[in-house]
Design a protein around this motif. Structure first.
Motif, PDB file in Angstrom:
ATOM      1  N   LYS A   1      -0.265  34.701  43.152  1.00 53.42           N
ATOM      2  CA  LYS A   1      -0.818  33.342  43.184  1.00 53.42           C
ATOM      3  C   LYS A   1      -0.457  32.548  41.932  1.00 53.42           C
ATOM      4  O   LYS A   1      -1.021  31.486  41.683  1.00 53.42           O
ATOM      5  CB  LYS A   1      -2.333  33.394  43.374  1.00 53.42           C
TER       6      LYS A   1
ATOM      7  N   GLY B   1     -12.048  37.819  32.936  1.00 55.03           N
ATOM      8  CA  GLY B   1     -13.423  37.920  33.399  1.00 55.03           C
ATOM      9  C   GLY B   1     -14.495  37.603  32.387  1.00 55.03           C
ATOM     10  O   GLY B   1     -15.684  37.635  32.705  1.00 55.03           O
TER      11      GLY B   1
ATOM     12  N   GLU C   1      -0.682  35.302  35.478  1.00 60.36           N
ATOM     13  CA  GLU C   1      -0.722  36.033  36.733  1.00 60.36           C
ATOM     14  C   GLU C   1      -1.019  37.509  36.489  1.00 60.36           C
ATOM     15  O   GLU C   1      -0.478  38.122  35.557  1.00 60.36           O
ATOM     16  CB  GLU C   1       0.610  35.896  37.469  1.00 60.36           C
ATOM     17  N   GLU C   2      -1.877  38.068  37.322  1.00 66.47           N
ATOM     18  CA  GLU C   2      -2.134  39.501  37.283  1.00 66.47           C
ATOM     19  C   GLU C   2      -0.817  40.273  37.355  1.00 66.47           C
ATOM     20  O   GLU C   2       0.053  39.967  38.166  1.00 66.47           O
ATOM     21  CB  GLU C   2      -3.025  39.885  38.469  1.00 66.47           C
TER      22      GLU C   2
ATOM     23  N   ASP D   1      -4.491  42.316  33.897  1.00 63.38           N
ATOM     24  CA  ASP D   1      -5.240  42.552  35.132  1.00 63.38           C
ATOM     25  C   ASP D   1      -6.397  41.556  35.191  1.00 63.38           C
ATOM     26  O   ASP D   1      -6.619  40.780  34.249  1.00 63.38           O
ATOM     27  CB  ASP D   1      -5.718  44.007  35.241  1.00 63.38           C
ATOM     28  N   MET D   2      -7.142  41.555  36.305  1.00 66.45           N
ATOM     29  CA  MET D   2      -8.147  40.516  36.509  1.00 66.45           C
ATOM     30  C   MET D   2      -9.254  40.565  35.466  1.00 66.45           C
ATOM     31  O   MET D   2      -9.879  39.549  35.171  1.00 66.45           O
ATOM     32  CB  MET D   2      -8.741  40.643  37.916  1.00 66.45           C
ATOM     33  N   SER D   3      -9.483  41.732  34.865  1.00 70.26           N
ATOM     34  CA  SER D   3     -10.529  41.824  33.852  1.00 70.26           C
ATOM     35  C   SER D   3     -10.198  41.002  32.604  1.00 70.26           C
ATOM     36  O   SER D   3     -11.098  40.606  31.860  1.00 70.26           O
ATOM     37  CB  SER D   3     -10.773  43.288  33.461  1.00 70.26           C
TER      38      SER D   3
ATOM     39  N   LYS E   1      -7.085  31.868  31.623  1.00 71.87           N
ATOM     40  CA  LYS E   1      -7.507  32.209  32.976  1.00 71.87           C
ATOM     41  C   LYS E   1      -6.480  33.165  33.567  1.00 71.87           C
ATOM     42  O   LYS E   1      -5.289  33.095  33.245  1.00 71.87           O
ATOM     43  CB  LYS E   1      -7.605  30.956  33.856  1.00 71.87           C
ATOM     44  N   VAL E   2      -6.939  34.063  34.440  1.00 72.58           N
ATOM     45  CA  VAL E   2      -6.069  34.996  35.144  1.00 72.58           C
ATOM     46  C   VAL E   2      -6.200  34.760  36.644  1.00 72.58           C
ATOM     47  O   VAL E   2      -7.321  34.640  37.160  1.00 72.58           O
ATOM     48  CB  VAL E   2      -6.432  36.457  34.801  1.00 72.58           C
ATOM     49  N   VAL E   3      -5.066  34.673  37.343  1.00 72.93           N
ATOM     50  CA  VAL E   3      -5.069  34.518  38.799  1.00 72.93           C
ATOM     51  C   VAL E   3      -4.481  35.766  39.434  1.00 72.93           C
ATOM     52  O   VAL E   3      -3.748  36.532  38.803  1.00 72.93           O
ATOM     53  CB  VAL E   3      -4.274  33.273  39.243  1.00 72.93           C
ATOM     54  N   GLU E   4      -4.821  36.003  40.707  1.00 68.14           N
ATOM     55  CA  GLU E   4      -4.387  37.202  41.392  1.00 68.14           C
ATOM     56  C   GLU E   4      -2.867  37.276  41.501  1.00 68.14           C
ATOM     57  O   GLU E   4      -2.177  36.256  41.521  1.00 68.14           O
ATOM     58  CB  GLU E   4      -4.991  37.267  42.798  1.00 68.14           C
ATOM     59  N   ARG E   5      -2.384  38.499  41.592  1.00 66.56           N
ATOM     60  CA  ARG E   5      -0.956  38.737  41.769  1.00 66.56           C
ATOM     61  C   ARG E   5      -0.457  37.951  42.992  1.00 66.56           C
ATOM     62  O   ARG E   5      -1.065  37.972  44.050  1.00 66.56           O
ATOM     63  CB  ARG E   5      -0.700  40.228  41.959  1.00 66.56           C
TER      64      ARG E   5
END
Length: 342
Positions: free
Chosen positions: A142, A18, A104-105, A13-15, A136-140
């Motif tokens: 993307k 973060g 990806e998320e 997830d995005m956390s 790094k994490v990118v939004e679902r």
């Protein structure tokens, strides 16, 4: 003290990107668990490496392959092998790698763990550590699961000078083994095709074989790994850069029967199909047998063959004597035969 196995039942997830506790836990439970080594354990923003003597070689590679897991490998091992091989093609002794993950998320933690474990095994087998990394994490929606960028640092021994400017007419063209395995393995997995026997990627690290080749013949002119675009792209690029021609013998170019059959069925030319564990070596004719013997002593080069020679012209053209004795031009691949192959 042995740490308990982490819980891998969830997903990214995005956390996780973060910079907080979730990201620290991800790095500890997955990346450090599989990739830990004295360089990575320095824990600095930049890792210090003792390069010794010689010239520094640096390379970088982005990996966006689809599918992420395929017969003979996955994006993790491929990222290690591809970057090690790029260093080896300069005659360099690899010192260390870096790895940056864009995730990806929603990507399953179990799959990320599997990829990191594969990278760790590939590094240990190659004897080359990941010295530093980033996540790094990118939004679902993307991203597409996970992308990996690896960079490599190595040292080129004194007296080794490998590059296209050293091409000369009359030099021998050697190939370390059968072509087309990787591209057909990816295509069959992606499209759900079956050919009666499983075709596996040839993904492999070639730096140890190259080190023995360079030790035996320091005057090797050119080394290249025929990845995207296959053997045809590699040789056309070299011929164009040197302003020389090349003449191949189709009967001498090794292609596994199952790969040849798959290419015939799909309307593909094996010369245009990607590889991830093969190299092209161009050397003086009198050195060819020595280098073939060195390659054949390694599992990665056991089917090495002399497939042609460099000619005065026509400049920039690669020609081939066909299996039935005719002549044809081996041209660049037109368009994208198979996207996201590495």
């Amino acid at each position: 003290m042995t740490l308990p196995a982490p819980d891998l039942s969830g997903s990214i997830d995005m956390s996780h990107g973060g910079g907080g506790r979730a990201m620290a836990r991800l790095i500890r439970d997955i990346f450090l668990r599989h990739l830990a080594n004295p360089l990575l354990d320095q824990g600095h923003d930049a890792t210090r490496i003792d390069a010794g003597s010689g010239r520094i070689a640096v390379t970088t590679d982005a990996h966006v392959i689809s599918p992420l897991f395929f017969p003979g490998g996955d994006i993790g091992s491929l990222a290690v092998h591809g970057t090690l091989n790029d260093l080896a093609m300069a005659g360099a002794r690899p010192l260390a790698l870096t790895a940056a993950f864009i995730i990806e998320e929603g990507f399953p933690l179990a799959d990320l763990d599997r990829i990191a474990a594969s990278m760790g095994r590939a590094c240990r087998e190659a004897g080359v550590p990941v010295a530093t990394g980033d996540t790094k994490v990118v939004e679902r929606g993307k991203g597409d699961g996970v992308f990996i960028t690896t960079s490599g640092v190595g040292v080129v021994p004194e007296g080794v000078d490998i590059g296209p400017r050293r091409l000369r007419a009359g030099q021998a063209i050697l190939l370390s083994g059968p072509i087309g395995d990787h591209g057909i393995a990816i295509l069959s997995k992606r499209q759900g095709l079956e050919f009666g026997t499983e075709i596996r990627s040839d993904s492999a690290a070639l730096h140890r074989m190259v080190a023995d080749m360079v030790a035996a013949v320091p005057g090797i002119a050119v080394l290249r790994d025929p990845t995207r675009g296959g053997l045809s792209a590699t040789l056309n690029e070299l011929a164009g850069a040197a302003g020389l021609g090349m003449q191949l013998d189709e009967r001498a170019i090794p292609v596994r029967p199952e790969v040849a059959s798959a290419c015939e069925l799909l309307g593909l030319d094996p010369l245009n199909v990607a590889n991830e564990g093969k190299l092209v070596c161009i050397c003086e004719g009198e050195d060819a047998e020595t280098l073939l013997a060195v390659m054949r002593a390694h599992v990665e080069g056991r089917d090495a063959a002399r497939i042609g020679h460099v000619t005065v012209g026509p400049a920039g053209f690669v020609c081939m004597t066909t299996a039935i004795g005719g002549q044809r031009v081996v041209d660049w691949l037109s368009g994208e035969q198979l996207p996201r192959i590495c």
